[in-house]
Design an enzyme around this catalytic site. Structure first.
Site, PDB file in Angstrom:
ATOM      1  N   HIS A 174     -15.451 -56.705  56.718  1.00  0.00           N
ATOM      2  CA  HIS A 174     -15.278 -56.808  55.146  1.00  0.00           C
ATOM      3  C   HIS A 174     -15.084 -58.296  54.915  1.00  0.00           C
ATOM      4  CE1 HIS A 174     -15.156 -52.477  54.179  1.00  0.00           C
ATOM      5  NE2 HIS A 174     -14.729 -52.402  55.356  1.00  0.00           N
ATOM      6  N   ASN A 218     -14.657 -47.048  50.289  1.00  0.00           N
ATOM      7  CA  ASN A 218     -16.067 -47.573  50.402  1.00  0.00           C
ATOM      8  C   ASN A 218     -16.974 -46.967  49.185  1.00  0.00           C
ATOM      9  OD1 ASN A 218     -15.571 -48.918  52.773  1.00  0.00           O
ATOM     10  ND2 ASN A 218     -16.255 -47.622  54.090  1.00  0.00           N
ATOM     11  N   HIS A 234      -3.666 -52.155  52.361  1.00  0.00           N
ATOM     12  CA  HIS A 234      -3.198 -51.468  53.513  1.00  0.00           C
ATOM     13  C   HIS A 234      -3.054 -49.983  52.889  1.00  0.00           C
ATOM     14  CE1 HIS A 234      -1.229 -49.969  56.698  1.00  0.00           C
ATOM     15  NE2 HIS A 234       0.299 -50.072  56.576  1.00  0.00           N
TER      16      HIS A 234
END
Ligand code: HDE
Length: 721
Positions: free
Chosen positions: A82, A155, A346
């Site tokens: 990414h 995603n 995170h």
């Protein structure tokens, strides 16, 4: 919402609004002297200190050394995956309270506007790679809630390639450029990727998504987002439910054609980044609704797939998506590095009322993200960077380390203490102290995968069966392209074997393109997902006959919206154009939120038949039809003659037709149509609009743009490669 034209934004004389903006960009530095980092005012920033005008530079030049040293250290390691991303600020507003299921404040109180930062990304390419690679898109959302940061790091596809995080480095090594020559950049069409995939049957479902048009979005604003894993919600009474998160774009889900994607990669590799930036600048704010699929805890084992298996969706027919709030992106970052590059997402950034499940992919991610930030952001204090700071003040007993930003006051940095009245102190559950859901676990310690994870094909098939015919064609073409780029015949064949377990017709069509036969269906595909001492026969994938055969939500075709908001339309014109023919279509499109650009063979102004000056936004040399959604040719005999004579303009139209876009001709411009390859009656369809009545023409053109693309054109008409 009216969208500003590019010509307005880029006119030579900046508007007052633009001037104010420019000033705002540099506000802090206005009136300030240039200084070194330690505060000495700089008198000459143009010349190094030398022994004489023509002499050698002197080592003592602290101004030069500081400046170059800082420059030499400007880069930080890019994200290992990414790396290529684009971000924006926004807000999240809840429609109705979800307190029945979660105690998370931002999902309870409809009065709160939660600030967010979103980063979209591709996975495989380097930081400078093209936006239009065939790839999964990251869709990472940070909510700055009053109870701390909550990161939903998802995603644009709802499933993943692998079931266990321990396989992630293998997957990524396989998809990244091959290690001997670092080729190809940002592409999965190469041997190592398909070698790995063909040996990893659990990837079958994800591969169907990756070969679909979802992997080449028209815009980041037109993608769905998914949390992928099943998470847990916990309410104030401590009752837990399972949840899957969804983002539904209000503009629908749309893609470009693969040939177009490859062209865009050359013409404008920043296509998605620019589109996001421009839309936010113009006030056409991207919007998504947050959806949840909630499964009561007692239904954990109700389905023929495992909720903990990230290669599975919960079909919307089984559990509907409840839309609970809206995300609006309304502000571009001030500084790409400080915000988009330094944001450290995170999964473990979580708030009371939301919790994890035992999905082995999720569990592994809980380790990886902090670990990666330590390297990337150079130490344990990255949470103190402005973009990472929560909106609640943070006090704890952690101290020091590289790049500490806080100046922590006081003598105590331990607990218990009496010298500081034992502050900061623990928080009771009832006052928002985080408590993990007390899930009962009574198990042996094993390296193993659950039997309930062994069906790899039924949802891959469900996905394929749910696509429209053009979408299916695109999947066949994508496999044919990708496997066609693979050099090792055995890998191609093994992949055909996998495809035949998804759908025999699909495998047969791809086999034709590859000039191969589908290998005799492997009774079961090779399966390497178990340890060396496991008997392979005992753990082969199982074939589950899913109760659901089709799911409308899996196809993009059903997401067309009654809107042309932010769609880009080119008008091909030259001197002598009929201003009325330009205005009729341009005004109608702009009134509905579309963006119009005048494209000609040169920059400057063109003069219409009534001597009106029209500013040219782009030329047929500097832009291309792949950067637009539709194209229109107005009348005016001199203009028509020029457009017809401009080979780039004719190419523009031919390409727009090839990519199934709406094309409109003022009847008086039909001569231009005749210069295209698609002019023959047999090739025309409802996406090619010709009318002499200009308001009718505009109306029909707008209706066609709403449909996005005329994909059927590929099936019924001859389109050159
Ligand atoms: Fe990530 N992933 N990932 N991933 N991921 C990273 O963290 C990782 C996975 C996703 O815009 C890294 O800060 C492991 C699934 C996004 O900054 C790293 C596994 C999903 C982003 C990492 C996965 C994602 C990352 C690299 C296997 C969708 C970009 C830089 C279990 C639900 C976030 C970083 C941004 C980034 C590890 C699988 C989404 C290395 C080990 C599944 C959107 O920590």
């Amino acid at each position: 919402m009216a969208v500003k034209k590019k010509s307005e934004k880029e006119s030579v004389e900046p508007t007052n609004e633009k001037r104010a903006k420019l000033e705002a960009y540099t506000d802090d530095a206005q009136g300030q002297p240039l200084r070194t980092n330690t505060g000495a005012a700089i008198n000459d920033d143009q010349n190094t200190l030398k022994a004489g005008e023509r002499g050698p530079s002197l080592l003592e030049d602290f101004i030069f050394r500081e400046k170059i040293m800082h420059f030499d250290h400007e880069r930080i390691p890019e994200r290992v995956v990414h790396a290529r991303g684009s971000g924006a600020h926004g807000v999240f507003k809840l429609y109705e309270s979800l307190s029945e299921f979660t105690k998370a404040g931002f999902l309870n109180d409809t009065e709160i506007e939660t600030p967010v930062f979103v980063r979209f990304s591709t996975v495989a390419g380097s930081r400078g790679s093209t936006d239009l690679a065939r790839d999964v898109r990251g869709f990472a959302v940070r909510f700055y809630t009053q109870e701390g940061n909550f990161d939903l790091v998802g995603n644009n596809m709802p499933v993943f390639f692998i079931q266990d995080a321990i396989k992630f480095p293998d997957l990524i090594h396989a998809v990244k450029p091959e290690p001997d020559n670092e080729i190809p950049q940002a592409a999965s069409a190469h041997d190592t990727f398909w070698d790995f995939i063909s040996l990893t049957p659990e990837s079958a479902h994800m591969i169907m998504w990756l070969m679909s048009d979802r992997a080449i979005p028209r815009s980041l604003r037109m993608m769905e987002g998914f949390g992928v894993h099943t998470f847990r919600l916990v309410n104030a009474q401590g009752v837990a439910s399972f949840v899957k998160f969804h983002w539904k774009p209000l503009l629908g889900v749309h893609a470009v054609a693969w040939d177009e994607a490859q062209n865009i990669s050359g013409k404008d590799p920043d296509f998605h980044r620019r589109d996001l930036w421009d839309c936010i600048e113009s006030g056409a704010f991207p919007e998504w609704e947050l959806g949840v699929q909630i499964v009561p805890e007692e239904d954990e084992f109700k389905y023929d797939f495992d909720l903990l298996d990230s290669t599975k969706i919960i079909p919307e027919e089984l559990v509907p998506v409840q839309r609970i709030g809206k995300l609006t992106l309304n502000r571009n970052p001030d500084n790409f590095f400080a915000e988009t590059e330094q944001i450290a997402f995170h999964l473990g950034h979580i708030v009371p009322g939301i919790d994890f499940t035992n999905d082995p992919l999720l569990q592994g991610r809980l380790f990886s993200y902090t670990d990666t930030q330590l390297l990337r952001l150079g130490g344990p204090n990255f949470h103190q960077l402005p973009i990472n700071k929560p909106i609640v003040p943070v006090y704890n007993n952690q101290r020091d380390g590289f790049s500490r930003q806080n100046i922590d006051s006081g003598k105590t940095s331990y607990s218990p203490n009496s010298l500081g009245n034992n502050y900061p102190s623990q928080v009771k559950k009832a006052d928002g102290g985080y408590t993990s859901y007390p899930e009962r676990i009574d198990a042996r310690k094993v390296r193993a995968r659950s039997d309930s994870f062994r069906d790899h094909f039924s949802q891959a098939r469900l996905f394929f069966n749910s696509q429209s015919d053009p979408e299916k064609d695109h999947i066949v073409q994508a496999f044919s392209f990708e496997l066609g780029k693979v050099k090792t015949i055995a890998v191609r064949e093994r992949m055909l074997g996998i495809l035949s377990l998804v759908d025999k017709g699909l495998a047969a069509q791809v086999a034709v393109a590859l000039g191969l036969n589908v290998p005799r269906p492997p009774e079961q595909p090779v399966n390497h997902i178990f340890g060396a001492d496991t008997d392979p026969a005992a753990v082969q994938p199982v074939q589950v006959d899913s109760s659901i055969k089709k799911s409308a939500a899996l196809s993009m075709a059903g997401t067309i919206k009654d809107s042309i908001q932010t769609r880009k339309i080119a008008i091909l014109a030259a001197d002598g154009v009929d201003e009325k023919a330009v205005a009729a279509v341009k005004n109608a499109i702009e009134a509905e939120g579309g963006v119009v650009e005048i494209v000609s063979s040169r920059l400057g102004f063109i003069t219409g038949i009534n001597d009106q000056k029209i500013q040219v936004d782009d030329t047929t040399l500097t832009t291309a039809s792949v950067l637009f959604d539709a194209v229109y040719v107005p009348g005016g005999s001199n203009s028509i003659a020029d457009v017809e004579a401009d080979a780039n303009a004719i190419h523009f139209l031919n390409e727009a037709f090839k990519h199934c876009k709406p094309i409109a001709f003022d009847l008086r411009a039909v001569q231009v149509l005749e210069a295209t390859y698609f002019s023959k009656k047999a090739t025309l369809d409802e996406g090619v609009i010709i009318d002499e009545n200009l308001s009718k023409l505009a109306e029909r053109f707008i209706a066609a743009i709403k449909l996005h693309r005329f994909w059927e054109r590929e099936r019924s008409r001859k389109i050159p490669a």
